[in-house]
Enzyme design. Structure first.
Site, PDB file in Angstrom:
ATOM      1  N   TYR A 191      12.185 -11.591  -1.445  1.00 18.60           N
ATOM      2  CA  TYR A 191      12.125 -10.166  -1.218  1.00 18.60           C
ATOM      3  C   TYR A 191      12.708  -9.586   0.084  1.00 18.60           C
ATOM      4  CZ  TYR A 191       7.859  -7.171  -1.073  1.00 18.60           C
ATOM      5  OH  TYR A 191       7.418  -6.697  -0.836  1.00 18.60           O
ATOM      6  N   LEU A 249       1.754   1.903  -6.231  1.00 21.04           N
ATOM      7  CA  LEU A 249       2.138   2.594  -5.540  1.00 21.04           C
ATOM      8  C   LEU A 249       2.934   3.370  -6.246  1.00 21.04           C
ATOM      9  CD1 LEU A 249       3.832   0.416  -2.764  1.00 21.04           C
ATOM     10  CD2 LEU A 249       1.108   1.250  -2.528  1.00 21.04           C
TER      11      LEU A 249
END
Length: 252
Positions: free
Chosen positions: A160, A17
């Site tokens: 996460y 990304l």
């Protein structure tokens, strides 16, 4: 805000990304500093787009300060920050070998959450000290990358999910603090995006995951994330929000 000629810092931009975001910003005329813990990857992307590539451990105060200073010396003050650096190792809280090692949790929090805050604080200081760019008094924009896992965390992804929930949580206080100075703060929460992490999985696994996305029933493209970043930069009324980019997916 027109990004042309403005200094931009993109973290985790050696791949995925971050790399695609750096490409889109550069194509639109921004002067991009490509930051990544992998210096070789950062320099490769920078050479491709005409930016500068810098090695940076975003969780390190000293490394972050050095990188932002080098970007400033080359491109002027940071006007656009896009936090894409992140890791996602999977581990259960209690697995076959017993309790999850604390340092495994700490590492994810350090890179994903503390790293995002570290770059936010440094680039915001640059923005607040710069002159307004337009009649709105806008000085800059900060975009961090969360995940739909920050709300719908999956089994084995406690660290996460916690790190991404933390990124969600710091967005609004930061946006409120910087609003009077013309700096916007937003978060993008992607779902399943076709980065190397997913595309290196067996095809049957990919097909199963993509089938969980209602529409379009596929992985998102990194370019779709990058185009959203550009739209956020250009649309001054977007501020203090978490934008999901997930094709209506809700993690099970």
């Amino acid at each position: 805000m027109d990004v042309k000629g403005l200094g931009a810092v993109v973290t985790g931009a050696g791949s995925g990304l971050g790399a695609e975001t750096a490409r889109h910003l550069a194509k639109s005329g921004a002067k991009v500093a490509v930051l990544d813990v992998n210096e070789e990857a950062a320099k490769a992307v920078a050479a491709e787009i005409g930016g500068i590539g810098l090695a940076c451990d975003v969780a390190s105060a000293a490394a972050g300060e050095e990188a932002v200073a080098k970007a400033r010396d080359t491109h002027g003050p940071c006007r656009i920050l896009v936090n894409c650096a992140g890791i996602a190792p999977a581990k259960r809280i209690v697995g076959r070998d017993g309790a999850m090692p604390l340092d495994a949790f700490e590492k994810v929090i350090a890179v994903n959450l503390i790293g995002s805050f570290n770059m936010l604080r440094l680039c915001a200081a640059d923005m607040l000290g710069a002159e307004p760019l337009n009649d709105d008094g806008e000085r800059g924009v900060i975009i961090s990358t969360s995940s739909i896992a920050g709300v719908e965390g999956q089994l084995g992804q406690v660290a996460y999910a916690a790190s991404k929930a933390g990124i969600n949580g710091m967005m609004l206080p930061a946006a409120r603090e910087f609003a009077r100075s013309g700096v916007r703060v937003l978060t993008i929460a992607p779902g399943l995006i076709g980065t190397p992490l997913l595309l290196n999985m067996p095809q049957e696994v990919q097909d199963n995951l993509a089938g969980q996305v209602p529409f379009p029933s596929r992985f998102g493209h990194p370019s779709e994330f990058a185009r959203l970043v550009l739209h956020i930069c250009e649309n001054a009324m977007l501020n203090a929000d978490i934008i999901r980019l997930d094709g209506a997916m809700r993690m099970q």
